[in-house]
Scaffold this active site. Structure first.
Site, mmCIF file in Angstrom:
data_model
loop_
_atom_site.group_PDB
_atom_site.id
_atom_site.type_symbol
_atom_site.label_atom_id
_atom_site.label_comp_id
_atom_site.label_asym_id
_atom_site.label_seq_id
_atom_site.Cartn_x
_atom_site.Cartn_y
_atom_site.Cartn_z
ATOM 1 N N LYS A 266 0.842 -1.204 0.000
ATOM 2 C CA LYS A 266 0.000 0.000 0.000
ATOM 3 C C LYS A 266 0.875 1.251 0.000
ATOM 4 C CE LYS A 266 -3.201 2.629 3.000
ATOM 5 N NZ LYS A 266 -4.095 2.623 4.176
ATOM 6 N N ASP A 271 -2.479 10.199 3.969
ATOM 7 C CA ASP A 271 -3.882 9.810 4.149
ATOM 8 C C ASP A 271 -4.590 10.818 5.050
ATOM 9 O OD1 ASP A 271 -6.303 8.569 4.379
ATOM 10 O OD2 ASP A 271 -5.581 6.834 5.524
ATOM 11 N N LYS A 278 -10.106 12.674 8.534
ATOM 12 C CA LYS A 278 -9.624 12.241 9.841
ATOM 13 C C LYS A 278 -9.572 13.432 10.792
ATOM 14 C CE LYS A 278 -6.382 8.585 8.383
ATOM 15 N NZ LYS A 278 -7.038 7.446 9.057
ATOM 16 N N ASP A 289 1.684 6.204 5.658
ATOM 17 C CA ASP A 289 0.720 5.312 5.024
ATOM 18 C C ASP A 289 1.240 4.680 3.720
ATOM 19 O OD1 ASP A 289 -1.670 4.077 5.558
ATOM 20 O OD2 ASP A 289 -2.907 5.537 4.475
ATOM 21 N N ASP A 348 -12.078 7.050 3.988
ATOM 22 C CA ASP A 348 -10.854 6.809 4.760
ATOM 23 C C ASP A 348 -10.420 5.338 4.694
ATOM 24 O OD1 ASP A 348 -8.691 7.409 6.318
ATOM 25 O OD2 ASP A 348 -9.811 7.538 8.210
ATOM 26 N N GLU A 350 -9.372 3.754 2.262
ATOM 27 C CA GLU A 350 -8.881 3.881 0.884
ATOM 28 C C GLU A 350 -7.820 2.845 0.539
ATOM 29 O OE1 GLU A 350 -7.598 5.399 3.380
ATOM 30 O OE2 GLU A 350 -5.470 5.034 2.998
ATOM 31 N N ARG A 352 -7.670 -0.370 0.978
ATOM 32 C CA ARG A 352 -8.203 -1.569 0.323
ATOM 33 C C ARG A 352 -8.652 -1.264 -1.109
ATOM 34 N NH1 ARG A 352 -12.254 -2.039 5.287
ATOM 35 N NH2 ARG A 352 -10.533 -0.858 6.197
HETATM 36 N N1 BES Z 1 -4.149 4.442 6.978
HETATM 37 C C1 BES Z 1 -5.285 4.175 7.786
HETATM 38 C C2 BES Z 1 -4.998 3.149 8.882
HETATM 39 C C3 BES Z 1 -3.994 3.541 9.921
HETATM 40 C C4 BES Z 1 -4.404 4.228 11.058
HETATM 41 C C5 BES Z 1 -2.675 3.185 9.785
HETATM 42 C C6 BES Z 1 -3.485 4.567 12.023
HETATM 43 C C7 BES Z 1 -1.753 3.510 10.758
HETATM 44 C C8 BES Z 1 -2.161 4.208 11.882
HETATM 45 C C9 BES Z 1 -6.419 3.635 6.945
HETATM 46 O O1 BES Z 1 -6.498 4.109 5.653
HETATM 47 C C10 BES Z 1 -7.685 4.026 7.643
HETATM 48 O O2 BES Z 1 -7.919 5.183 7.789
HETATM 49 N N2 BES Z 1 -8.450 3.041 8.083
HETATM 50 C C11 BES Z 1 -9.642 3.295 8.789
HETATM 51 C C12 BES Z 1 -10.666 2.319 8.283
HETATM 52 C C13 BES Z 1 -12.050 2.621 8.767
HETATM 53 C C14 BES Z 1 -12.592 3.860 8.078
HETATM 54 C C15 BES Z 1 -12.928 1.440 8.441
HETATM 55 C C16 BES Z 1 -9.370 3.071 10.272
HETATM 56 O O3 BES Z 1 -8.617 2.168 10.602
HETATM 57 O O4 BES Z 1 -9.878 3.834 11.081
HETATM 58 ZN ZN ZN Z 2 -4.656 4.718 4.835
HETATM 59 ZN ZN ZN Z 3 -7.567 5.957 5.509
#
Ligand code: BES
Ligand code: ZN
Ligand code: ZN
Length: 500
Positions: A266, A271, A278, A289, A348, A350, A352
């Site tokens: 990824k 992000d 966020k 990210d 968010d 994104e 996947r």
């Molecule tokens: N890049 C984030 C996940 C992340 C969060 C990585 C903190 C490292 C530290 C990812 O894209 C994300 O935002 N995931 C969301 C998914 C949710 C919206 C289902 C998450 O984990 O909150």
């Molecule tokens: Zn992300």
């Molecule tokens: Zn995200």
């Protein structure tokens, strides 16, 4: 990078500014503290007693000494206790090396001499031990300091001299240096500010690596990504002014009929969450990210030099996830490379979306024997396994065993989460083939994305690795520091090297 060389002589005769002695807990003084100890026996024993230095893991004792009229240090570092099988875990040695290097640097030593302990103490070969010492020394001395202008806050260790080895260590040192350079390169990219590492800039770095190390490379720009029907990657990139990129690196072995492995990383260079923005605090570290992409590209760099008997393809979809008048919206439905569709419920989630196109491309166009994806995919990973583990989700038992074996060999810890069918319904959608977030009653949000991703791998054996909790700011590990950890690089490389 630190220059590492071997000397056949005694550590007493090097010009190193620090001489390191590793000692097991409740050590035998004469055996472990070397010639220096013999000539300073009672003084040293008193000092160790006074400071209660027992050789416990994490402990150290620096003794100033004068050598040829120059100030130097004898640095004693604890290895901790042996297990019930009589050997000390290699990870203890890694931690002790980290402690030793950090302490040497704090003492402003530009060179240090390491008395290499007997590899039998850890139940490993000398070559492996030396390789690990070289990797960890370089990891421990890494510091992202190019934006720090105060010279007093920067310090570099330049040289390590290894003492007391029996065999020829040339190859092990070289391998260790190749691996360490890759790991620290990944860390450097991750630590770069997001405005200094956009998707086109990261693609350029991949090009430079391909050129330097002789890998084949293909890069698709945003126009091409769109025309190829990669609606996930193109969709995520829509909100940003910087073009997305799709990078394919190929290592081909000289061996005939070799299997093909595919690594997918990824690469979200920043992000923000997109329109599902966020909160400020969660965004602070989101330059991390692209850690999965960094791990894949630098693993390819290492593999190009260590030349295993397998073909390896590294694929990294690169994009920025930003909100704008052009950005994808919750409710949008995207079309992917394999023809499937997904409902975007949260912009968010994104990672996947861009991985979906990369996995579909990997399985359909590369027809590999296996795919491993590595991604800072979920914040929930922090709750599930915390900063010391990579979370692994897969239904392929044999491939999971290979990952676990490489985890043991490298010290990059992996913890398996269940991928039982019960979780599948979490990503069902009423309006598309699949939804990009799991329904709330299923919780387990580090597990449910694996069911989303599985839609895109076909029948290819596949493992998903979530480094959302371990790519950045892992505390307390002596050979790391705040910022990027480089997690996954050593693991991926070992999987390729061990493939039979
Ligand atoms: N890049 C984030 C996940 C992340 C969060 C990585 C903190 C490292 C530290 C990812 O894209 C994300 O935002 N995931 C969301 C998914 C949710 C919206 C289902 C998450 O984990 O909150
Ligand atoms: Zn992300
Ligand atoms: Zn995200």
């Amino acid at each position: 990078m630190i220059s590492v060389r071997v000397t056949q002589g005694s550590s007493n005769h090097t010009k190193a500014e620090a001489t390191i002695y590793f000692v097991p807990e409740s050590f035998d003084f004469a055996q472990y503290c070397g010639e220096f100890a013999k000539s300073n026996c009672s003084f040293l024993q008193q000092l160790m007693e006074k400071h209660r230095f027992t050789g416990s893991l994490g402990s150290e004792l620096a003794v100033p000494i004068e050598r040829q009229g120059v100030v130097s240090y004898a640095l004693f570092v604890g290895l901790g206790k042996a297990l019930s099988n009589g050997s000390i875990p290699v990870e203890n040695m890694r931690r002790a090396v980290g402690t030793a290097i950090k302490k040497s640097m704090a003492l402003k030593s530009e060179s240090c001499c390491i008395n290499v302990p007997d590899a039998g103490l850890f139940g490993v070969s000398e070559g492996y031990l030396v390789e690990q010492i070289v990797i960890i020394s370089n990891m421990a001395s890494y510091h992202f300091n190019e934006f720090i202008t105060d010279a007093n806050k920067k310090f570099s260790l330049f040289e390590i001299v290894l003492c007391g080895t029996a065999g020829d260590c040339t190859e092990s040192i070289k391998r260790g240096e190749i691996i360490a350079k890759g790991v620290n390169t990944a860390r450097h990219w991750i630590d770069l500010p997001p405005s200094d590492l956009t998707p086109p800039q990261l693609a350029d770095k991949a090009r430079a690596i391909a050129k330097e190390y002789g890998l084949a490379i293909e890069v698709f720009d945003e126009k091409k990504v769109n025309s190829m029907g990669m609606g996930g990657l193109a969709g995520v990139a829509r909100g940003s002014d910087n073009d997305c990129q799709f990078v394919i690196l190929r290592y081909t072995t000289a061996k005939k009929d070799a299997p093909t492995l595919c690594f997918v990383g990824k690469g979200i260079t920043f992000d923000s969450g997109g329109l599902s923005l966020k909160p400020a605090q969660s965004m602070e570290t989101m330059k991390e990210d692209m850690a999965g992409a960094a791990a894949v590209i630098t693993a390819m760099q290492i593999i190009a030099q260590l030349k295993p008997d397998v073909n390896v393809i590294g694929i990294t979809p690169l994009a920025e996830n930003l909100p704008s008048g052009k950005a994808i919206m919750p409710g949008d439905i995207l079309n992917f490379y394999n023809g499937k569709t997904a409902e975007v419920k949260n912009t968010d989630a994104e990672g996947r979306l861009i991985l979906a196109d990369a996995l579909a491309y990997a399985s359909l166009e590369c027809k590999p024997d296996m795919i491993i994806d590595i991604a800072t995919l979920t914040g929930a990973c922090t709750v599930a396994v915390g900063p010391f583990y990579i979370a692994m989700v897969s239904q392929h038992e044999e491939l999971k065993e290979r990952v676990k074996a490489s985890s043991r060999a490298t010290g990059e810890r992996v913890w398996e989460l269940p991928m039982d069918e019960d979780y599948r319904k979490a990503v069902a959608s009423d309006v598309a083939d699949v939804a990009n977030i799991g329904a709330s009653q299923y919780r387990a949000s580090t597990i449910t994305p694996a069911f989303f991703l599985q839609e895109f791998v076909g029948q290819t054996p596949w493992v998903h690795l979530d480094i959302g909790s371990s790519a950045y700011n892992t505390p307390d590990i002596s050979y790391l520091r705040p910022g990027a950890t480089g997690v996954g690089v050593r693991l991926l490389v070992d999987i390729a090297l061990q493939w039979r």
